[in-house]
Write an enzyme that holds these catalytic residues in place. Structure first.
Site, mmCIF file in Angstrom:
data_model
loop_
_atom_site.group_PDB
_atom_site.id
_atom_site.type_symbol
_atom_site.label_atom_id
_atom_site.label_comp_id
_atom_site.label_asym_id
_atom_site.label_seq_id
_atom_site.Cartn_x
_atom_site.Cartn_y
_atom_site.Cartn_z
ATOM 1 N NE ARG A 24 23.780 -7.097 59.154
ATOM 2 C CZ ARG A 24 24.027 -5.875 58.663
ATOM 3 N NH1 ARG A 24 23.079 -4.970 58.658
ATOM 4 N NH2 ARG A 24 25.207 -5.575 58.183
ATOM 5 C CG ASP A 60 23.169 9.225 60.701
ATOM 6 O OD1 ASP A 60 22.784 10.258 61.261
ATOM 7 O OD2 ASP A 60 24.225 8.652 61.028
ATOM 8 C CG ASP A 93 19.249 0.512 57.489
ATOM 9 O OD1 ASP A 93 19.433 1.552 56.812
ATOM 10 O OD2 ASP A 93 20.182 -0.202 57.885
HETATM 11 P P1 5GP Z 1 23.732 8.094 56.121
HETATM 12 O O1 5GP Z 1 24.475 8.018 54.814
HETATM 13 O O2 5GP Z 1 22.295 8.524 55.995
HETATM 14 O O3 5GP Z 1 24.476 8.912 57.126
HETATM 15 O O4 5GP Z 1 23.768 6.655 56.751
HETATM 16 C C1 5GP Z 1 23.095 5.610 56.237
HETATM 17 C C2 5GP Z 1 23.648 4.302 56.713
HETATM 18 O O5 5GP Z 1 24.486 4.448 57.866
HETATM 19 C C3 5GP Z 1 22.518 3.412 57.142
HETATM 20 O O6 5GP Z 1 21.986 2.705 56.065
HETATM 21 C C4 5GP Z 1 23.176 2.543 58.170
HETATM 22 O O7 5GP Z 1 23.806 1.466 57.524
HETATM 23 C C5 5GP Z 1 24.233 3.416 58.796
HETATM 24 N N1 5GP Z 1 23.722 4.017 60.054
HETATM 25 C C6 5GP Z 1 23.408 5.304 60.284
HETATM 26 N N2 5GP Z 1 22.970 5.483 61.543
HETATM 27 C C7 5GP Z 1 23.010 4.256 62.111
HETATM 28 C C8 5GP Z 1 22.657 3.762 63.422
HETATM 29 O O8 5GP Z 1 22.220 4.469 64.336
HETATM 30 N N3 5GP Z 1 22.832 2.423 63.615
HETATM 31 C C9 5GP Z 1 23.301 1.578 62.656
HETATM 32 N N4 5GP Z 1 23.435 0.294 62.983
HETATM 33 N N5 5GP Z 1 23.640 2.001 61.431
HETATM 34 C C10 5GP Z 1 23.482 3.324 61.163
#
Ligand code: 5GP
Length: 185
Positions: free
Chosen positions: A167, A105, A102
């Site tokens: 969601r 980040d 999705d």
């Molecule tokens: P990362 O490991 O890349 O920092 O984060 C990945 C996961 O963090 C995503 O799959 C998601 O579940 C959650 N996440 C990161 N940013 C957001 C955001 O802005 N909104 C939501 N709802 N989830 C996020």
């Protein structure tokens, strides 16, 4: 108006914009994977909407599977420590794998998953992320396929949640500030 919509501060990407972009991505995948039969792996739970729409926009003989991970940390900030809650059902050895996520980040979740899946010897593995937060990646994870770049704000909708809520919104939006975890900046 329902309660869900009332919590949204700003709609960043409309349902129509998402559908247009998803169709383009589906076409891109069709052209890149022509004659092959990729395994599309959705990362639960956030990627379900994206995966469901994307595979319908992609005329290929593909298969799907799911993996569920948990990132330790608060509900709005990822910690980089990832745990597999549900593993794949399929063997990915010699398969062309497309990891469907999705949102990218920090990149820590995908980085961990990529490393883990590569030890299972797929023929190829690419990332398809609906959203990428600009300038936030702590590790280099390159999605070959990307829906939208977004600024660094916490977003919900189209599969993305806050504490399992929002969601089912058909668009991507931000929450009103008073609803956000104070840790998220
Ligand atoms: P990362 O490991 O890349 O920092 O984060 C990945 C996961 O963090 C995503 O799959 C998601 O579940 C959650 N996440 C990161 N940013 C957001 C955001 O802005 N909104 C939501 N709802 N989830 C996020």
């Amino acid at each position: 108006m329902s309660e869900l919509h009332d919590d949204i501060g700003e709609v960043l990407i409309t349902a129509e914009q998402i559908q247009v972009r998803v169709r383009e991505l589906g076409e891109e995948l069709r052209s890149d994977y022509q004659g092959r039969s990729p395994l599309c792996i959705g990362i639960l739970r956030g990627a379900i909407m994206f995966l469901a729409d994307l595979i319908r926009a992609c005329e290929l003989e593909l298969q799907i599977d799911f993996i569920a991970v948990a990132s330790y940390g608060s509900s709005t900030r990822s910690s980089g420590v990832v745990r597999i809650l549900k593993d794949l059902d399929e063997d990915i050895k010699d398969r062309d794998v497309i990891l469907i996520e999705d949102i990218l980040d920090t990149g820590l979740t995908l980085n961990y998953l990529l490393k883990n899946l590569k030890t299972r010897h797929p023929a190829s593995i690419e990332i398809c992320a609906l959203l990428v937060k600009e300038g936030k990646q702590k590790v280099t994870v390159q999605p070959k396929y990307k829906g939208f770049d977004i600024e660094d704000r916490f977003v919900v909708g189209y599969g993305l949640d806050l504490n399992e809520k929002y969601r089912n919104l058909p668009y991507i939006g931000t929450l009103k500030p008073e609803l956000l975890d104070i840790e998220y900046t």
